[in-house]
Design a protein around this motif. Structure first.
Motif, mmCIF file in Angstrom:
data_model
loop_
_atom_site.group_PDB
_atom_site.id
_atom_site.type_symbol
_atom_site.label_atom_id
_atom_site.label_comp_id
_atom_site.label_asym_id
_atom_site.label_seq_id
_atom_site.Cartn_x
_atom_site.Cartn_y
_atom_site.Cartn_z
ATOM 1 N N GLU A 130 5.812 63.766 -29.587
ATOM 2 C CA GLU A 130 4.419 64.193 -29.821
ATOM 3 C C GLU A 130 3.792 63.359 -30.930
ATOM 4 O O GLU A 130 2.622 62.985 -30.863
ATOM 5 N N PHE A 131 4.586 63.066 -31.966
ATOM 6 C CA PHE A 131 4.086 62.226 -33.051
ATOM 7 C C PHE A 131 3.715 60.838 -32.515
ATOM 8 O O PHE A 131 2.643 60.309 -32.785
ATOM 9 N N ALA A 132 4.611 60.268 -31.706
ATOM 10 C CA ALA A 132 4.376 58.921 -31.160
ATOM 11 C C ALA A 132 3.126 58.897 -30.275
ATOM 12 O O ALA A 132 2.349 57.943 -30.309
ATOM 13 N N ASP A 133 2.925 59.978 -29.513
ATOM 14 C CA ASP A 133 1.746 60.043 -28.632
ATOM 15 C C ASP A 133 0.447 60.039 -29.427
ATOM 16 O O ASP A 133 -0.596 59.650 -28.911
ATOM 17 N N SER A 134 0.516 60.475 -30.694
ATOM 18 C CA SER A 134 -0.716 60.548 -31.485
ATOM 19 C C SER A 134 -1.042 59.221 -32.197
ATOM 20 O O SER A 134 -2.057 59.108 -32.868
ATOM 21 N N VAL A 135 -0.162 58.239 -32.061
ATOM 22 C CA VAL A 135 -0.429 56.930 -32.698
ATOM 23 C C VAL A 135 -1.617 56.270 -32.007
ATOM 24 O O VAL A 135 -1.647 56.138 -30.784
ATOM 25 N N ASP A 136 -2.612 55.865 -32.794
ATOM 26 C CA ASP A 136 -3.832 55.275 -32.240
ATOM 27 C C ASP A 136 -3.645 53.778 -31.990
ATOM 28 O O ASP A 136 -3.775 52.952 -32.886
ATOM 29 N N ILE A 137 -3.332 53.449 -30.738
ATOM 30 C CA ILE A 137 -3.068 52.046 -30.390
ATOM 31 C C ILE A 137 -4.351 51.218 -30.449
ATOM 32 O O ILE A 137 -4.355 50.073 -30.902
ATOM 33 N N LYS A 138 -5.471 51.827 -30.012
ATOM 34 C CA LYS A 138 -6.753 51.096 -29.986
ATOM 35 C C LYS A 138 -7.137 50.601 -31.374
ATOM 36 O O LYS A 138 -7.636 49.501 -31.552
ATOM 37 N N LYS A 139 -6.917 51.469 -32.389
ATOM 38 C CA LYS A 139 -7.285 51.091 -33.755
ATOM 39 C C LYS A 139 -6.212 50.256 -34.436
ATOM 40 O O LYS A 139 -6.369 49.848 -35.588
ATOM 41 N N GLY A 140 -5.104 50.020 -33.723
ATOM 42 C CA GLY A 140 -4.023 49.242 -34.320
ATOM 43 C C GLY A 140 -3.368 49.956 -35.485
ATOM 44 O O GLY A 140 -3.097 49.378 -36.531
ATOM 45 N N GLU A 141 -3.130 51.268 -35.301
ATOM 46 C CA GLU A 141 -2.569 52.064 -36.395
ATOM 47 C C GLU A 141 -1.135 51.636 -36.744
ATOM 48 O O GLU A 141 -0.328 51.348 -35.870
ATOM 49 N N THR A 142 -0.860 51.594 -38.043
ATOM 50 C CA THR A 142 0.495 51.291 -38.517
ATOM 51 C C THR A 142 1.143 52.576 -39.011
ATOM 52 O O THR A 142 0.531 53.331 -39.756
ATOM 53 N N CYS A 143 2.375 52.811 -38.585
ATOM 54 C CA CYS A 143 3.127 53.966 -39.080
ATOM 55 C C CYS A 143 4.176 53.466 -40.055
ATOM 56 O O CYS A 143 4.957 52.572 -39.724
ATOM 57 N N VAL A 144 4.158 54.048 -41.247
ATOM 58 C CA VAL A 144 5.155 53.686 -42.253
ATOM 59 C C VAL A 144 6.174 54.819 -42.312
ATOM 60 O O VAL A 144 5.816 55.977 -42.505
ATOM 61 N N PHE A 145 7.442 54.480 -42.126
ATOM 62 C CA PHE A 145 8.494 55.493 -42.118
ATOM 63 C C PHE A 145 9.413 55.306 -43.320
ATOM 64 O O PHE A 145 9.999 54.237 -43.486
ATOM 65 N N ALA A 146 9.516 56.334 -44.149
ATOM 66 C CA ALA A 146 10.415 56.289 -45.300
ATOM 67 C C ALA A 146 11.684 57.062 -44.955
ATOM 68 O O ALA A 146 11.631 58.252 -44.645
ATOM 69 N N VAL A 147 12.812 56.358 -44.962
ATOM 70 C CA VAL A 147 14.085 56.966 -44.578
ATOM 71 C C VAL A 147 15.100 56.742 -45.703
ATOM 72 O O VAL A 147 15.249 55.615 -46.187
ATOM 73 N N GLY A 148 15.783 57.802 -46.103
ATOM 74 C CA GLY A 148 16.798 57.679 -47.150
ATOM 75 C C GLY A 148 18.072 57.046 -46.614
ATOM 76 O O GLY A 148 18.524 57.388 -45.527
ATOM 77 N N VAL A 149 18.639 56.097 -47.374
ATOM 78 C CA VAL A 149 19.888 55.460 -46.940
ATOM 79 C C VAL A 149 20.992 55.701 -47.980
ATOM 80 O O VAL A 149 21.704 54.797 -48.384
ATOM 81 N N MET A 150 21.094 56.965 -48.406
ATOM 82 C CA MET A 150 22.153 57.330 -49.355
ATOM 83 C C MET A 150 23.023 58.412 -48.717
ATOM 84 O O MET A 150 22.657 58.964 -47.691
ATOM 85 N N SER A 151 24.156 58.730 -49.356
ATOM 86 C CA SER A 151 25.095 59.649 -48.710
ATOM 87 C C SER A 151 24.620 61.099 -48.731
ATOM 88 O O SER A 151 24.905 61.864 -47.834
ATOM 89 N N HIS A 152 23.891 61.484 -49.787
ATOM 90 C CA HIS A 152 23.353 62.855 -49.807
ATOM 91 C C HIS A 152 22.172 62.905 -50.755
ATOM 92 O O HIS A 152 21.953 62.003 -51.552
ATOM 93 N N GLY A 153 21.376 63.975 -50.631
ATOM 94 C CA GLY A 153 20.205 64.123 -51.502
ATOM 95 C C GLY A 153 18.912 63.839 -50.760
ATOM 96 O O GLY A 153 18.924 63.545 -49.561
ATOM 97 N N LYS A 154 17.809 63.964 -51.482
ATOM 98 C CA LYS A 154 16.487 63.776 -50.874
ATOM 99 C C LYS A 154 15.831 62.511 -51.415
ATOM 100 O O LYS A 154 16.133 62.069 -52.511
ATOM 101 N N ILE A 155 14.892 61.967 -50.642
ATOM 102 C CA ILE A 155 14.162 60.801 -51.140
ATOM 103 C C ILE A 155 12.963 61.268 -51.959
ATOM 104 O O ILE A 155 12.390 62.321 -51.698
ATOM 105 N N ASP A 156 12.618 60.465 -52.943
ATOM 106 C CA ASP A 156 11.488 60.790 -53.800
ATOM 107 C C ASP A 156 10.353 59.825 -53.453
ATOM 108 O O ASP A 156 10.290 58.719 -53.974
#
Length: 229
Positions: free
Chosen positions: A168-194
């Motif tokens: 559903e998130f992907a379907d909402s990406v506005d291709i006509k406007k050339g929308e960029t999605c920035v994804f922040a993903v944690g690459v540590m063993s445990h904990g949350k990203i800040d």
């Protein structure tokens, strides 16, 4: 910065003006230490005694997580089709670097460690076949390099109240406007990203996912959206 045109010597990715994705890998455990006489990228298997001697918890030294995550981003059909515009990695020690989506990251862990150790000491790595740089350390914060308009910034956390279906998130990406999605993903063993700079934090599974698994779910959803087989 990125906005001033691509006149510098960095190998950028993505298609100008087109929709696409940027990945920001947060909290990467990439740290160089002097072991014996050589500078090495520290990891829990090879340097447990060295780390304990320096009063550090070996369990926190997991560069393999970042390696798997990067392979997941760069190997994806989304990247091969030219939809990944940039990849940024921020380490626990607050070093920020940029990786060209065109780069071929070493497949084996040992060689990956060698490359990261070289990058953190030399601050940039050039392509062997052209004068362009493929990896380089850059000034913080990462927000300086993100698009200002038509840009959505999403962070991932299992503890987020917001459960979202990636389709559903992907379907909402506005291709006509050339929308960029920035994804922040944690690459540590445990904990949350800040990452206070994201627009929303979402959860995409009731289970804890590895970074590589989370990334492949994101790229799969966007591949379906952009019609990439």
């Amino acid at each position: 910065g990125r906005e001033g045109g691509d006149d510098d010597d960095f190998e950028y990715g993505g298609k100008k003006g087109k929709a696409g994705a940027i990945f920001v890998l947060e909290n990467a455990s990439l740290e160089v230490g002097k072991v014996g006489k050589t500078m090495q990228l520290l990891n829990c298997d090879d340097h447990a005694n060295f780390l304990r001697k320096h009063r550090k918890d070996p369990a926190d030294y997991r560069p393999d997580i970042c390696h798997q995550a990067l392979l997941s981003v760069l190997d994806s059909p989304l990247n091969k089709a030219g939809y990944i515009k940039a990849v940024y990695v921020k380490t626990k020690k607050n070093v920020l670097f940029e990786i060209s989506p065109q780069v071929r990251i070493p497949r084996t862990f040992k060689r990956f460690c060698g490359l990261m150790s070289q990058l953190l000491q030399k601050l940039s790595i050039r392509s062997s076949s052209s004068p362009k740089k493929l990896l380089r350390v850059i000034k913080q914060p990462v927000t300086k390099y993100l698009p200002v308009t038509h840009c959505r910034r999403i962070g991932f956390s299992r503890s987020s109240e917001k459960m979202r279906k990636l389709g559903e998130f992907a379907d909402s990406v506005d291709i006509k406007k050339g929308e960029t999605c920035v994804f922040a993903v944690g690459v540590m063993s445990h904990g949350k990203i800040d990452t206070p700079w994201v627009d929303e934090m979402i959860s995409i599974s009731e289970y804890p996912l590895s970074a590589a698994c989370c990334i492949s779910k994101i790229t799969n959803a966007l591949e379906a959206r952009f019609g990439i087989q």
